[in-house]
Structure formats: structure tokens, C-alpha cells
Design an enzyme around this catalytic site. Structure first.
Site, PDB file in Angstrom:
ATOM      1  N   GLU B  43     -36.004 -30.406 -70.516  1.00  0.00           N
ATOM      2  CA  GLU B  43     -34.906 -29.447 -70.709  1.00  0.00           C
ATOM      3  C   GLU B  43     -34.289 -29.045 -69.354  1.00  0.00           C
ATOM      4  OE1 GLU B  43     -36.210 -25.684 -72.247  1.00  0.00           O
ATOM      5  OE2 GLU B  43     -34.238 -25.177 -73.063  1.00  0.00           O
ATOM      6  N   LYS B 116     -28.791 -26.000 -78.725  1.00  0.00           N
ATOM      7  CA  LYS B 116     -30.027 -25.251 -79.012  1.00  0.00           C
ATOM      8  C   LYS B 116     -29.741 -24.068 -79.946  1.00  0.00           C
ATOM      9  CE  LYS B 116     -33.915 -23.251 -76.333  1.00  0.00           C
ATOM     10  NZ  LYS B 116     -34.437 -23.130 -74.951  1.00  0.00           N
ATOM     11  N   CYS B 153     -36.800 -27.067 -76.879  1.00  0.00           N
ATOM     12  CA  CYS B 153     -37.752 -26.033 -76.462  1.00  0.00           C
ATOM     13  C   CYS B 153     -38.084 -24.986 -77.543  1.00  0.00           C
ATOM     14  CB  CYS B 153     -37.257 -25.367 -75.179  1.00  0.00           C
ATOM     15  SG  CYS B 153     -38.610 -24.539 -74.264  1.00  0.00           S
TER      16      CYS B 153
END
Lengths: 294, 294
Positions: B43, B116, B153
Site C-alpha cells: 500500500e 479503498k 489494508c
């Protein structure tokens, strides 16, 4: 409520049902004697795991709720002043049978029940033949010791079930279960199965910031049809804390009682440190209620 | 498509952005040289993990998509004829920035992107300050090597995200990530965190019968504000098969490239043995789209 002591009874069952019940009563007494306030029994603990074959005669094992077994376990709960999680083959109506967990409160009253929602059907686990899928939804049972998210066996593979219990305020997740190895599986495959079973349930603890209690049977039970070598139930009953950490774990060979203290205050703290519930994108989850999205 | 070789680049980043990019290019070349067909970067791999503080000046690190970084990675994908999963700080409009994964196909074209969805905010991970929550939903990216369920994540803690990608036909789940230890945590707590992070992702593999690829950064990065001792990113990048079994795992100290063959045929087989998708009680999951059910 800060600390709760739970008892898990991992038992090897024989064909003699009164013998199984006697053993359960003794183990419940032993757990209560060691301070257990909530005692959890394995799935379908009264009998052998009868779903290894499809046999209409075996519906005779089912009982109404309430019925003789609920009377038996109600009395044990009251005598020992424990919350008791039992797992019964419920006869609801001719042709409508369920795999049902029944929760008794410390006074012996029936606090609630949960009818297994996810029903497996695998060679030697012919549950779709016996059990009508549950129709009570994913509702925690309110007891004098807190709201218990009781689910059953195959449910443990479904993050949705754990999540719904958590969203409805369950303070712990409880899985009576009956799972084991088939003799033809390689050692590697057995380890993958056991590991997958454990991490899936520990992951429910993590995702939801809740303790998880899983109680599995142990010992070999033959296949009455003789077509397979039967199931060796793998035990490994365990308690995980709200970070998924092991608090206790039984072995895979022997009957065993675990008596474990759970700090329920930790769920509050863990959910502050790991605020997963805060950030759920509920605006983006609609598709979850679809079978497949194609 | 039976076997796919994936490359994971677990890197320690410095302040020198061109230096980080040079290292990434070398590692991509190294992975491709060992046969990697899909290469996954960690990331926000171009820079240090800048979310340790809230600093308006750091929005200067963001870039448009397409922009200089997509040109850079597009060329690397094309030169090495790989699918490349990159993770960028996206400038979409003044005041609208995202944490965005970009997938390049083997010809260098942009196959798709994922913004995300779940954004954390913890001490030293002030992501809600920088990143507007994603608005593209949970959509796998179609590439010439299959449909990739790319998440980022914090998404890894959400079974809903993994499930939705699986229901939409993702053939593997991919998590670029940046997670580590805070120096004040005890050794026990560090192990619980690492273990929870690993089992949660492995459990997504189990629940959905899919391989999971998780690529984390490694090494210590100081806190520019000096208020904490910084983050020691814990590495442990790994690949799990569709039973949650480890196929490869990196250590927690050093930069490392993993090149791992995945047998994509196994997903089909595992989903036959473990037919979890078959038995989902979609009629009972409505509450999942609620924040809390009280």
C-alpha cells in the site's frame, strides 16, 4: 458483569443414550463445581452423530421442545444455577425437524432457542435429510448472564451469522459443533481442515470484537451403513478472546472439560482499539443478500 | 488458466521517493524474471507511510489518475508483460483524495481501479484525514489473467468486502497493506495483532474458497511529529490458498520478494468439498446493511 467463567464439555458419545446423558450430567456438575457459570455442550450431545446415514427410522430420536430432554437439562441448570447451552434434535411437527440449541437460565427456565440456519450436506454429514433450515433468524438469547450469540456447527463457516449476532448485541459467540476427519483424508488435508475450522471461528472473534466458544465432540463413531470408515471427531474445543487469541484449547483425542474465565470488559476495550464496527460501509453491502452477483 | 505465478514485493521505504521507485522497478523486474505473471505492490508504495501525522502539506504527494505514477507503472507492466497491482494516493479533485489501487494489464493498459472503501483512523494511522472513502464499491478488476478482487489494508478486517468480491466472481483476493507495531505495545500484544491480521485474511480465503495475497511493507518509519516512536511495519506478506493454507510467508524484518505459484483449479475443487456458498441463508442476512441492530 466483568468476568464470566464458562465450561465446555467435549465428550465422546456411545450408542447408549442414557449413558451419554449420565456422563453429561456428571460433566456439567464437574464444570459447575469448578466455578463455571455458563456451560456449553457439543452439538447433538445426547446421541451418536446420527447424520452419517439417511435413515427415516432415526427421526425417532427427535423430541419436542419442551420435552423430556428440556426437562432434564432445565433441572441441571437450576440445580447448579448455571446458564446451560444444550443442542437437541427438535421434533416440531411431522416432517418438520430442526437442529436446535436451547438455552436454560440459572433458574432452569428456558431463556430461548436457536434453530440452526445453515444446514450442511456432505458425505457422512447428511443433515439436509434430517433438519429443516431454521426460521428464527440470527437472534441472541438474553440470559441473566448476558446476551449469548448461539449458533450451531456449519454456521461457523459464515461470517454473516457471526456479524448479525454481534450487530444484535451478542456478548459472546457460542458454537456447539460436531466435526471430524474422514479416514481417507491425508494428514496434510486433515491439518488444513482443522486449521480452517479454527481460524474461521477465531476470525469471527476478531471481526466482531467478541469472545468465541466452540465445543466439538471427540472420538470415533462408526458409519452404520459400513460404506465409510466413520468419523473421527477432532475435538479441539476452544475459547478465543475478542482479539481472536486462544484462552484455552482441548486436544483432539480425549474427552475433556475446559473451565475458562472470560474477561467481558475486554470486548469494550478491544472495540475501542480495533474500531472495526465504526467503519463498516453499510451503504455498500447490499449485494450480500444475493446468492451470487452475475 | 490452471496455474498463475504471483510476485509480492515487501519493501522498506525511505524518504527518497525516486529511490523508492527505482527499488520497486528493480523488484518488479526481479519478480518477472522469476516467472511472476501478477505482481502486487504494498500500500502507498511510492512514499513513506505519510498518515502518521495530519499535515495539509502532504496532500502534495497525491497525483491524478492517470498521472506520472500510472505512466511509470503502466510501462513496467508492459515491458515485463505482467499484471501489476499498484497503490496510489489519488488526487481526484481539490479536497477529494483517495487511497486507490490501480491494476495494469500485461499490455500496460489500465484494467481498472479500486478506491479503498473502509478508512481507518487510529493514532499514527490518520487516514480519515487524507482519504475520502471510496465510491466505486467492491468490484473485481477484470484482467487478461482473471478477475482480481483488489481491496486495500483496513478492508482486510471486513468479511463483507471479501464476500462481495467473491460473489462478483473474483478469482483471488489481493490486499496491498501497511500495518505495523507501535513501540509501546507489549510483545504479547504484538503477537495478538499480527495473528489477528493473518487469521482474518486466511479466513476470507476459507469462507470464500479463494486464494488471498497480502503484501505489507516492512521496516521502521519515524513519526515526523516526534510524538510517538514511529511504526515498525511488520512485513509477513503472504499467500494463502483457498483452504486458508499458507503457500508462502515473508518474515517481519527484511524486504523480500515472494514468487509463488497458485493453482487456480483448487478453488473449483475446494468449493465442491466445502460448499459454503451453496448454503448461505441470503433470506436471513438483511440486517447486515445496518450499522447496528438495536
Amino acid at each position: 458483569m466483568k468476568k464470566i467463567t464458562v465450561g465446555l464439555i467435549q465428550q465422546a458419545n456411545g450408542e447408549d443414550v442414557p449413558g451419554n446423558l449420565k456422563l453429561l450430567a456428571e460433566n456439567i456438575e464437574a464444570c459447575a463445581g469448578k466455578g463455571a457459570q455458563i456451560v456449553v455442550l457439543q452439538e447433538l450431545h445426547n446421541t451418536r452423530y446420527f447424520c452419517q446415514t439417511e435413515n427415516t427410522g432415526l427421526f425417532d430420536l427427535a423430541e419436542t421442545i419442551p420435552g423430556p430432554s428440556t426437562a432434564f437439562y432445565s433441572e441441571l441448570a437450576a440445580v447448579h444455577q448455571i446458564v446451560l447451552v444444550a443442542s437437541l434434535f427438535e421434533k416440531r411437527a411431522p416432517g418438520v425437524y430442526h437442529n436446535t440449541a436451547v438455552v436454560f437460565d440459572t433458574d432452569g427456565s428456558m431463556a430461548g432457542k436457536y434453530r440452526k440456519m445453515h444446514i450442511p450436506d456432505d458425505p457422512a454429514y447428511y443433515e439436509k435429510f434430517y433438519f429443516t433450515p431454521g426460521d428464527l433468524g440470527f437472534e441472541p438469547v438474553r440470559t441473566s448472564l448476558g446476551k449469548l450469540g448461539v449458533l450451531v456447527c456449519w454456521d461457523q463457516w459464515y461470517p454473516e451469522a457471526a456479524r448479525l449476532m454481534a450487530l444484535k448485541g451478542a456478548e459472546m459467540l457460542i458454537y456447539p459443533t460436531a466435526i471430524g476427519w474422514e479416514s481417507s483424508d491425508t494428514e496434510d488435508e486433515r491439518l488444513r481442515q482443522l486449521d480452517a475450522w479454527i481460524i474461521s471461528q477465531r476470525a469471527h472473534a476478531v471481526a466482531n470484537g467478541l469472545p468465541v466458544i466452540s465445543v466439538n465432540r471427540v472420538g470415533h463413531e462408526p458409519d452404520p451403513s459400513g460404506r465409510t470408515n466413520g468419523i473421527r471427531f477432532w475435538g479441539n474445543s476452544f475459547v478465543a478472546g475478542p482479539q481472536g487469541e486462544f484462552l484455552a484449547q482441548a486436544g483432539n483425542e480425549e474427552p475433556e472439560n475446559l473451565v475458562v474465565e472470560i474477561d467481558t470488559e475486554r470486548s469494550e476495550n478491544v472495540r475501542r482499539w480495533w474500531p472495526f464496527l465504526r467503519d463498516r460501509r453499510v451503504d455498500g453491502y447490499d449485494g450480500i443478500t444475493k446468492r451470487f452477483i452475475d
